[in-house]
Design a protein around this motif. Structure first.
Motif, PDB file in Angstrom:
ATOM      1  N   ILE A   2       0.509  -1.132   0.422  1.00 52.76           N
ATOM      2  CA  ILE A   2       0.566  -0.265  -0.136  1.00 52.76           C
ATOM      3  C   ILE A   2       0.697   1.529   0.282  1.00 52.76           C
ATOM      4  O   ILE A   2       1.806   1.487   1.087  1.00 52.76           O
ATOM      5  CB  ILE A   2      -0.837  -0.264   1.530  1.00 52.76           C
ATOM      6  N   ASP A   3       0.930   2.347  -0.808  1.00 50.93           N
ATOM      7  CA  ASP A   3       1.277   3.671  -0.970  1.00 50.93           C
ATOM      8  C   ASP A   3       0.476   4.008  -0.243  1.00 50.93           C
ATOM      9  O   ASP A   3      -1.079   4.438  -0.600  1.00 50.93           O
ATOM     10  CB  ASP A   3       1.702   3.528  -1.917  1.00 50.93           C
ATOM     11  N   LEU A   4       0.498   5.127   1.144  1.00 45.04           N
ATOM     12  CA  LEU A   4      -0.250   5.333   1.617  1.00 45.04           C
ATOM     13  C   LEU A   4       0.020   7.150   1.597  1.00 45.04           C
ATOM     14  O   LEU A   4       1.443   7.754   2.285  1.00 45.04           O
ATOM     15  CB  LEU A   4      -0.236   5.220   3.599  1.00 45.04           C
ATOM     16  N   TYR A   5      -0.453   8.237   1.314  1.00 42.24           N
ATOM     17  CA  TYR A   5      -0.110   9.558   1.048  1.00 42.24           C
ATOM     18  C   TYR A   5      -1.126  10.072   1.941  1.00 42.24           C
ATOM     19  O   TYR A   5      -2.353  10.255   1.726  1.00 42.24           O
ATOM     20  CB  TYR A   5      -0.848  10.313  -0.360  1.00 42.24           C
ATOM     21  N   THR A   6      -0.165  11.355   3.377  1.00 35.19           N
ATOM     22  CA  THR A   6      -0.845  11.342   4.192  1.00 35.19           C
ATOM     23  C   THR A   6       0.306  12.300   5.090  1.00 35.19           C
ATOM     24  O   THR A   6       0.706  12.773   4.550  1.00 35.19           O
ATOM     25  CB  THR A   6      -1.331  10.002   5.543  1.00 35.19           C
ATOM     26  N   TRP A   7      -0.763  13.427   6.189  1.00 32.27           N
ATOM     27  CA  TRP A   7      -0.455  13.750   7.289  1.00 32.27           C
ATOM     28  C   TRP A   7      -0.157  13.497   8.585  1.00 32.27           C
ATOM     29  O   TRP A   7      -1.461  12.516   8.580  1.00 32.27           O
ATOM     30  CB  TRP A   7      -0.392  15.076   6.970  1.00 32.27           C
ATOM     31  N   SER A   8      -0.052  13.691   9.764  1.00 31.47           N
ATOM     32  CA  SER A   8      -0.576  13.591  10.963  1.00 31.47           C
ATOM     33  C   SER A   8      -1.230  14.438  11.778  1.00 31.47           C
ATOM     34  O   SER A   8      -1.468  15.415  11.959  1.00 31.47           O
ATOM     35  CB  SER A   8       1.095  13.688  12.462  1.00 31.47           C
ATOM     36  N   THR A   9      -3.161  13.887  10.702  1.00 35.97           N
ATOM     37  CA  THR A   9      -3.686  14.748  11.740  1.00 35.97           C
ATOM     38  C   THR A   9      -5.028  13.368  11.868  1.00 35.97           C
ATOM     39  O   THR A   9      -4.421  12.075  11.176  1.00 35.97           O
ATOM     40  CB  THR A   9      -4.979  15.444  10.090  1.00 35.97           C
ATOM     41  N   GLN A 203       2.505   6.647  15.525  1.00 35.48           N
ATOM     42  CA  GLN A 203       3.793   7.072  15.909  1.00 35.48           C
ATOM     43  C   GLN A 203       4.058   7.742  14.184  1.00 35.48           C
ATOM     44  O   GLN A 203       5.405   7.981  13.842  1.00 35.48           O
ATOM     45  CB  GLN A 203       4.536   5.626  15.812  1.00 35.48           C
ATOM     46  N   VAL A 204       3.606   7.136  13.227  1.00 34.00           N
ATOM     47  CA  VAL A 204       3.768   7.698  11.988  1.00 34.00           C
ATOM     48  C   VAL A 204       3.351   8.665  11.551  1.00 34.00           C
ATOM     49  O   VAL A 204       2.677   9.657  11.884  1.00 34.00           O
ATOM     50  CB  VAL A 204       2.392   6.426  10.882  1.00 34.00           C
ATOM     51  N   LEU A 205       4.614   9.280  10.547  1.00 35.93           N
ATOM     52  CA  LEU A 205       4.468  11.060  10.919  1.00 35.93           C
ATOM     53  C   LEU A 205       4.768  11.993  12.180  1.00 35.93           C
ATOM     54  O   LEU A 205       4.036  13.410  11.924  1.00 35.93           O
ATOM     55  CB  LEU A 205       3.985  11.860   9.632  1.00 35.93           C
ATOM     56  N   ALA A 206       4.463  11.591  13.059  1.00 40.05           N
ATOM     57  CA  ALA A 206       4.816  11.692  14.325  1.00 40.05           C
ATOM     58  C   ALA A 206       5.749  12.932  14.838  1.00 40.05           C
ATOM     59  O   ALA A 206       5.895  14.071  15.179  1.00 40.05           O
ATOM     60  CB  ALA A 206       4.574  10.465  15.340  1.00 40.05           C
ATOM     61  N   ASP A 207       6.693  13.422  13.758  1.00 39.56           N
ATOM     62  CA  ASP A 207       8.063  14.459  13.931  1.00 39.56           C
ATOM     63  C   ASP A 207       7.358  14.634  13.156  1.00 39.56           C
ATOM     64  O   ASP A 207       8.250  16.092  12.439  1.00 39.56           O
ATOM     65  CB  ASP A 207       9.422  13.551  13.889  1.00 39.56           C
ATOM     66  N   HIS A 208       6.473  15.403  12.096  1.00 38.60           N
ATOM     67  CA  HIS A 208       6.344  15.772  11.425  1.00 38.60           C
ATOM     68  C   HIS A 208       5.006  17.711  11.417  1.00 38.60           C
ATOM     69  O   HIS A 208       4.158  16.218  11.947  1.00 38.60           O
ATOM     70  CB  HIS A 208       6.381  15.451   9.837  1.00 38.60           C
ATOM     71  N   LYS A 209       5.426  18.373  11.534  1.00 34.83           N
ATOM     72  CA  LYS A 209       4.183  19.190  12.256  1.00 34.83           C
ATOM     73  C   LYS A 209       4.031  19.931  11.159  1.00 34.83           C
ATOM     74  O   LYS A 209       4.882  20.686  10.639  1.00 34.83           O
ATOM     75  CB  LYS A 209       4.967  20.262  13.870  1.00 34.83           C
ATOM     76  N   THR A 210       2.193  21.084  11.247  1.00 42.17           N
ATOM     77  CA  THR A 210       2.454  21.546  10.592  1.00 42.17           C
ATOM     78  C   THR A 210       1.594  23.125  11.701  1.00 42.17           C
ATOM     79  O   THR A 210       1.311  22.879  12.230  1.00 42.17           O
ATOM     80  CB  THR A 210       1.053  22.049  10.075  1.00 42.17           C
TER      81      THR A 210
END
Length: 230
Positions: A2-9, A203-210
């Motif tokens: 699976i290719d997952l396109y996402t953000w931490s929301t 934890q997926v993209l937990a270090d990515h913030k907006t």
């Protein structure tokens, strides 16, 4: 794969958790919504409503790649693919679908608006704050009554309805809600939060913030960029 396109929301977290729950092999492609990645032409081919999350199942129907957008649809697609978390029995299946739709049509939009007007609006608008706080508390009350009768939202089995709803309740205070006023919701929330797969999904993209204090990020999220014809 699976290719997952996402953000931490919250909507992203739904699918992160689902993929962990079913033990899927997946590759994460960050879509930085503060930088405007959601408007990229290649992403729009996968998610025409320019929203995350979206997936491409490289082993989709008939063995061909298949793209799915809208988080609720993704949860249903994955549940059917792996035959878990969405019952086959018609009554139990539609119990789960009803509560999934409750999240999609009420929990997400209304709690999201409460969060927005309490945290991100450029100026305080008391009417909007009270309007959405009141609705948020009403919805928590609906869940509390339900969870006083059943262990999980769709019955006594954990399902995609719980996966869809749980991430939205992580910001109860910002929504103007005291979760202690809803003891059945609190019990359910804490129980799900203890699941290893839920913790892994967070934890997926937990270090990515907006950083929405950044003018351009705010514009991409809430300003005219949303309404530009594409």
């Amino acid at each position: 794969m699976i290719d997952l396109y996402t953000w931490s929301t919250p909507n992203g977290h739904k699918v992160h958790i689902m993929l962990e729950e079913i033990g899927a092999d997946y590759v994460v492609h960050p879509i930085h919504i503060g930088q405007g990645d959601q408007f990229d032409a290649d992403f729009l081919k996968i998610s025409p409503n320019n929203k995350i999350p979206a997936i491409v199942d490289q082993d989709g129907p008939n063995g061909k790649p298949y793209a799915v957008f809208e988080s609720g649809a993704i949860l249903m697609y994955l549940a059917d693919k792996i035959d878990r978390l969405l019952p086959k029995d018609p009554v139990k299946r539609y119990d789960a679908i009803q509560w999934l739709m409750f999240q999609m049509g009420s929990i997400g939009p209304m709690l999201g608006q409460a969060h927005h007007f309490n945290k991100y609006a450029p100026q305080a608008i008391e009417y909007a704050q009270k309007r959405y706080e009141n609705e948020a508390n009403r919805l928590y009350g609906v869940m509390d009554r339900r969870l006083g009768q059943t262990r999980f939202l769709a019955g006594n089995d954990y399902s995609i309805a719980d996966i869809a709803t749980w991430p939205w309740l992580r910001s109860a205070t910002t929504q103007g809600v005291n979760i202690d006023d809803y003891p059945n919701v609190r019990r359910w929330f804490e129980q799900i939060g203890e699941r290893d797969n839920v913790r892994a999904g967070l934890q997926v993209l937990a270090d990515h913030k907006t950083d929405l204090t950044d003018e351009q990020a705010f514009e991409n999220m809430f300003g005219s960029q949303q309404y530009t014809k594409r």
